[in-house]
Design a protein around this motif. Structure first.
Motif, PDB file in Angstrom:
ATOM      1  N   ASP A  95      -0.416  51.027  34.286  1.00 22.61           N
ATOM      2  CA  ASP A  95       0.762  50.156  34.422  1.00 22.61           C
ATOM      3  C   ASP A  95       1.040  49.424  33.111  1.00 22.61           C
ATOM      4  O   ASP A  95       2.186  49.306  32.678  1.00 22.61           O
ATOM      5  CB  ASP A  95       0.540  49.094  35.519  1.00 22.61           C
ATOM      6  CG  ASP A  95       0.518  49.697  36.918  1.00 22.61           C
ATOM      7  OD1 ASP A  95       1.103  50.790  37.091  1.00 22.61           O
ATOM      8  OD2 ASP A  95      -0.088  49.085  37.811  1.00 22.61           O
ATOM      9  N   ILE A  96      -0.044  48.912  32.507  1.00 21.19           N
ATOM     10  CA  ILE A  96       0.110  48.135  31.283  1.00 21.19           C
ATOM     11  C   ILE A  96       0.652  49.009  30.154  1.00 21.19           C
ATOM     12  O   ILE A  96       1.584  48.631  29.445  1.00 21.19           O
ATOM     13  CB  ILE A  96      -1.249  47.509  30.854  1.00 21.19           C
ATOM     14  CG1 ILE A  96      -1.724  46.485  31.897  1.00 21.19           C
ATOM     15  CG2 ILE A  96      -1.165  46.881  29.481  1.00 21.19           C
ATOM     16  CD1 ILE A  96      -0.970  45.172  31.900  1.00 21.19           C
ATOM     17  N   VAL A  97       0.096  50.218  30.000  1.00 17.87           N
ATOM     18  CA  VAL A  97       0.570  51.094  28.930  1.00 17.87           C
ATOM     19  C   VAL A  97       2.018  51.509  29.210  1.00 17.87           C
ATOM     20  O   VAL A  97       2.842  51.574  28.299  1.00 17.87           O
ATOM     21  CB  VAL A  97      -0.336  52.334  28.777  1.00 17.87           C
ATOM     22  CG1 VAL A  97       0.160  53.213  27.636  1.00 17.87           C
ATOM     23  CG2 VAL A  97      -1.772  51.916  28.515  1.00 17.87           C
ATOM     24  N   GLN A 145      -8.582  45.837  24.813  1.00 17.70           N
ATOM     25  CA  GLN A 145      -7.982  45.904  23.491  1.00 17.70           C
ATOM     26  C   GLN A 145      -7.378  47.283  23.240  1.00 17.70           C
ATOM     27  O   GLN A 145      -6.264  47.415  22.751  1.00 17.70           O
ATOM     28  CB  GLN A 145      -9.050  45.574  22.435  1.00 17.70           C
ATOM     29  CG  GLN A 145      -8.572  45.600  21.014  1.00 17.70           C
ATOM     30  CD  GLN A 145      -7.759  44.361  20.683  1.00 17.70           C
ATOM     31  OE1 GLN A 145      -6.742  44.084  21.304  1.00 17.70           O
ATOM     32  NE2 GLN A 145      -8.203  43.609  19.698  1.00 17.70           N
ATOM     33  N   ARG A 146      -8.127  48.332  23.617  1.00 16.84           N
ATOM     34  CA  ARG A 146      -7.629  49.697  23.393  1.00 16.84           C
ATOM     35  C   ARG A 146      -6.434  49.995  24.283  1.00 16.84           C
ATOM     36  O   ARG A 146      -5.519  50.708  23.891  1.00 16.84           O
ATOM     37  CB  ARG A 146      -8.759  50.700  23.616  1.00 16.84           C
ATOM     38  CG  ARG A 146      -9.755  50.700  22.439  1.00 16.84           C
ATOM     39  CD  ARG A 146     -10.797  51.762  22.582  1.00 16.84           C
ATOM     40  NE  ARG A 146     -11.789  51.418  23.602  1.00 16.84           N
ATOM     41  CZ  ARG A 146     -12.292  52.283  24.467  1.00 16.84           C
ATOM     42  NH1 ARG A 146     -11.884  53.538  24.452  1.00 16.84           N
ATOM     43  NH2 ARG A 146     -13.185  51.898  25.355  1.00 16.84           N
ATOM     44  N   VAL A 147      -6.426  49.421  25.504  1.00 11.75           N
ATOM     45  CA  VAL A 147      -5.261  49.610  26.387  1.00 11.75           C
ATOM     46  C   VAL A 147      -4.024  48.962  25.761  1.00 11.75           C
ATOM     47  O   VAL A 147      -2.931  49.538  25.761  1.00 11.75           O
ATOM     48  CB  VAL A 147      -5.533  49.009  27.789  1.00 11.75           C
ATOM     49  CG1 VAL A 147      -4.267  49.016  28.637  1.00 11.75           C
ATOM     50  CG2 VAL A 147      -6.628  49.785  28.491  1.00 11.75           C
ATOM     51  N   ILE A 148      -4.215  47.761  25.194  1.00  8.96           N
ATOM     52  CA  ILE A 148      -3.086  47.059  24.575  1.00  8.96           C
ATOM     53  C   ILE A 148      -2.583  47.824  23.354  1.00  8.96           C
ATOM     54  O   ILE A 148      -1.374  47.914  23.101  1.00  8.96           O
ATOM     55  CB  ILE A 148      -3.495  45.616  24.167  1.00  8.96           C
ATOM     56  CG1 ILE A 148      -3.944  44.817  25.393  1.00  8.96           C
ATOM     57  CG2 ILE A 148      -2.369  44.905  23.467  1.00  8.96           C
ATOM     58  CD1 ILE A 148      -2.857  44.545  26.395  1.00  8.96           C
ATOM     59  N   ILE A 149      -3.516  48.424  22.602  1.00  7.39           N
ATOM     60  CA  ILE A 149      -3.093  49.239  21.456  1.00  7.39           C
ATOM     61  C   ILE A 149      -2.300  50.446  21.959  1.00  7.39           C
ATOM     62  O   ILE A 149      -1.264  50.810  21.396  1.00  7.39           O
ATOM     63  CB  ILE A 149      -4.317  49.661  20.606  1.00  7.39           C
ATOM     64  CG1 ILE A 149      -4.966  48.426  19.963  1.00  7.39           C
ATOM     65  CG2 ILE A 149      -3.898  50.653  19.518  1.00  7.39           C
ATOM     66  CD1 ILE A 149      -6.261  48.705  19.217  1.00  7.39           C
ATOM     67  N   ALA A 150      -2.765  51.038  23.064  1.00  6.06           N
ATOM     68  CA  ALA A 150      -2.034  52.175  23.642  1.00  6.06           C
ATOM     69  C   ALA A 150      -0.628  51.759  24.045  1.00  6.06           C
ATOM     70  O   ALA A 150       0.339  52.495  23.853  1.00  6.06           O
ATOM     71  CB  ALA A 150      -2.795  52.723  24.854  1.00  6.06           C
TER      72      ALA A 150
END
Lengths: 261, 347
Positions: A95-97, A145-150
């Motif tokens: 959902d976030i990505v 952090q990696r999800v936010i970068i994605a």
């Protein structure tokens, strides 16, 4: 897409956070912003993204002044990875990505197959596909952090702003993420501006470095020019040395000792 | 590590949404059936169908079904949906699942505005919307007050400040209402009954007044569900995703005030619907406002139709104001939320 900052000054109440900041960043360049805590790095990043409005000076994204751009227009060009990822959320990583596609969608429009492919690709690049169904609450700091970068990559930005992207990451993920950003910048001409505390990684991956102290630019240019022993002593109060590391074919920094002021 | 198929997950999620909506729609239908059946006059389901579609039955029976029970069910559905949707939107705006029109004192604000118009005939406009308009203005004022008091500089709204601000603003308006009652004299009993929240004056006229503004407000909120999603993650992040946070927030506050005010000006303050329903819906459908908001609309309708049915039959042949029923369910639920929050924070 190029990015230029001209004579930017910013004040918070009566304290000066930034004074007379200017820089020109060309398309496809990776620029690291370095400096001790409170030197104004994050403030500068937030000014570029129009989260803050500088008192004087101007910021151009491509050829356009940010003040003349709508939020949506900025989001179609600039992806941001903010510093704090301690936000808990019941949303799943997917959902976030997927939210990274918001700027590209019209109201009431649902994601098309191409949106889903973009998201899929972004999640593969940051190695978070296996977390897709997990809620953000249940992820570790580094995973978030990696999800936010994605999510930022799913915006398909031409400029990527990162605030301490490696802060919560494992050492192997630090290298992996920066290696990925480096190759994106080479293959897609992605312009990258990142704030970081990590001198060796900055020297290794950045084309240009900007060293800040007390809201001013102390030195700037390619690592060899900007990250000299003198400038590191001046800005960070450390005894350190930049050298070309034959093993990685890039610059590296070895930090020798801290200097008492 | 299992490799998940993103497209597949996305498709399953959308299918699941359809299931949620269908199940809720079926529940809503059966709630209406139960509500039509229940009451002092003993009418079977076939009797009711005959009255509705064939025009059977004597005048009294027809009056009971068509002019009494049916508009009442319709109004309960609309008001319940409005309160639940307003609650869901407020929980999103405040990034806080304790928010709702009654907890935040918005309903009291609306009730004060409506009382001004009903008791003293003061209103910004005349005509059938005069009471609702005053309710809207004061609902928005109180929501805005609570919001400005509780919001910190970085956009975060701490739950303690939020609840305290809601108590303060709610108390202010309820004191003003009491003062008004003191001076109102003759009209007193009418106001008191109305303040408890009741559907017993429901009519098709009320349904027709309430329907359109609530529909408009709801469409506005539903149109902002993606914005709400991003804003619950964080306001600066939402703004990084191209969302004009200030404008979206203002529109949402306006729309939430509008539908709360319309609901309150029709039925008085019916508490806790906006707190309970979105909460329960979130447990089942998850945090995505694109499904949470429609689910809350349906769930709110179901909840208030059933609560009102209980209010009609529990001390039959007399009636209890439905606000008492919803508070009787809502207050313990609210306490339960506080306790589970306490546990999760390890106090």
């Amino acid at each position: 897409m190029k990015l230029s900052v001209h004579g930017v000054a910013f004040e918070y109440g009566s304290s000066k956070i930034l004074s007379d900041i200017s820089m020109n960043i060309s398309e496809g360049e990776i620029v690291g912003i370095l400096g001790p805590n409170g030197s104004g790095k994050t403030t500068l990043l937030r000014c570029i993204n129009k989260a803050l409005s500088p008192k004087t000076g101007s910021i151009l994204i491509g050829d356009k002044n940010v003040n003349d751009m709508s939020r949506k227009e900025i989001a179609l060009n600039v992806g941001v990875v903010p510093q704090s990822v301690n936000m808990g959320s019941q949303f799943s990583a997917l959902d976030i990505v997927m939210m990274g596609r918001i700027p590209a969608l019209e109201r009431f429009e649902t994601e098309t197959e191409s949106d889903i492919n973009i998201v899929k690709h972004a999640m593969e690049m940051t190695n978070v596909t296996h977390l897709a169904k997990r809620s953000m609450d249940s992820l570790s700091g580094g995973e978030r952090q990696r999800v936010i970068i994605a999510r930022a990559l799913a915006q398909m930005p031409k400029i990527l702003l990162l605030d301490e992207p490696t802060l919560h990451l494992d050492v192997n993920h630090q290298l992996e993420i920066l290696e990925m950003i480096y190759s994106l910048s080479r293959s897609e001409n992605l312009t990258v501006v990142m704030v970081t505390h990590d001198l060796p990684l900055a020297a290794r991956y950045c084309d240009k470095l900007i060293l800040m102290k007390k809201g001013r630019i102390q030195s700037s240019g390619p690592p060899k020019v900007s990250l000299t022993s003198d400038s590191m002593r001046d800005v960070f109060s450390i005894d350190a040395e930049l050298y070309f590391d034959e093993r990685i074919k890039r610059y590296n920094v070895s930090m020798i000792s801290s200097l008492k002021e | 590590m299992s490799d998940l198929d993103i497209a597949e997950i996305q498709k399953t999620n959308k299918k699941r949404w359809l299931v949620y909506i269908s199940v809720l729609a079926i529940f809503l239908f059966f709630s209406c059936v139960v509500a039509l059946r229940a009451g002092y006059a003993n009418l079977s389901f076939t009797d009711i169908l005959k009255i509705l579609f064939l025009g059977d039955g004597d005048d009294t029976e027809r009056w009971i079904v068509i002019s009494y029970r049916l508009p009442r069910i319709a109004l309960a559905g609309i008001v319940g949906a409005a309160l639940a949707l307003a609650g869901a939107a407020m929980q999103g705006i405040f990034r806080n699942s304790m928010a709702s029109p009654s907890v935040l004192g918005i309903s009291n604000g609306a009730a004060f505005g409506a009382s001004l118009s009903m008791v003293f005939g003061i209103s910004v406009i005349s005509g059938q919307f005069s009471t609702s308009a005053m309710a809207f203005i004061f609902a928005f004022i109180s929501l805005f007050l609570v919001y400005s008091i509780s919001r910190t500089r970085n956009g975060y709204v701490p739950v303690e400040t939020l609840l305290l601000a809601g108590i303060a603003v709610g108390a202010l308006f309820s004191a003003l209402i009491s003062a008004m009652q003191y001076f109102a004299g003759d009209q007193l009993s009418g106001i008191v009954f109305w303040l408890m929240g009741s559907l017993n004056t429901s009519s098709w006229t009320q349904v027709s007044i309430a329907f359109l503004p609530i529909l408009l407000g709801s469409i506005l909120i539903l149109g902002l569900s993606r914005e709400l999603n991003a804003m619950t993650v964080g306001e600066e992040q939402a703004s990084n995703l191209g969302i004009n946070v200030n404008r979206s927030r203002l529109l949402l506050l306006l729309a939430a005030s509008l539908i709360t005010a319309m609901a309150v000006s029709m039925t008085g303050t019916i508490g806790f619907v906006g707190l309970i329903v979105p909460h329960i819906m979130r447990m089942f459908v998850g945090p995505d406002h694109r499904i949470l908001l429609p689910a809350s609309i349906l769930g709110g309708g179901i909840f208030l139709i059933l609560a009102d049915t209980v209010a009609r039959v529990i001390i039959s042949p007399a009636e209890m104001p439905v606000g008492i029923i919803t508070s009787a369910i809502g207050a313990p639920f609210f306490i339960y939320l506080l306790i589970s929050r306490k546990k999760s924070m390890g106090w």
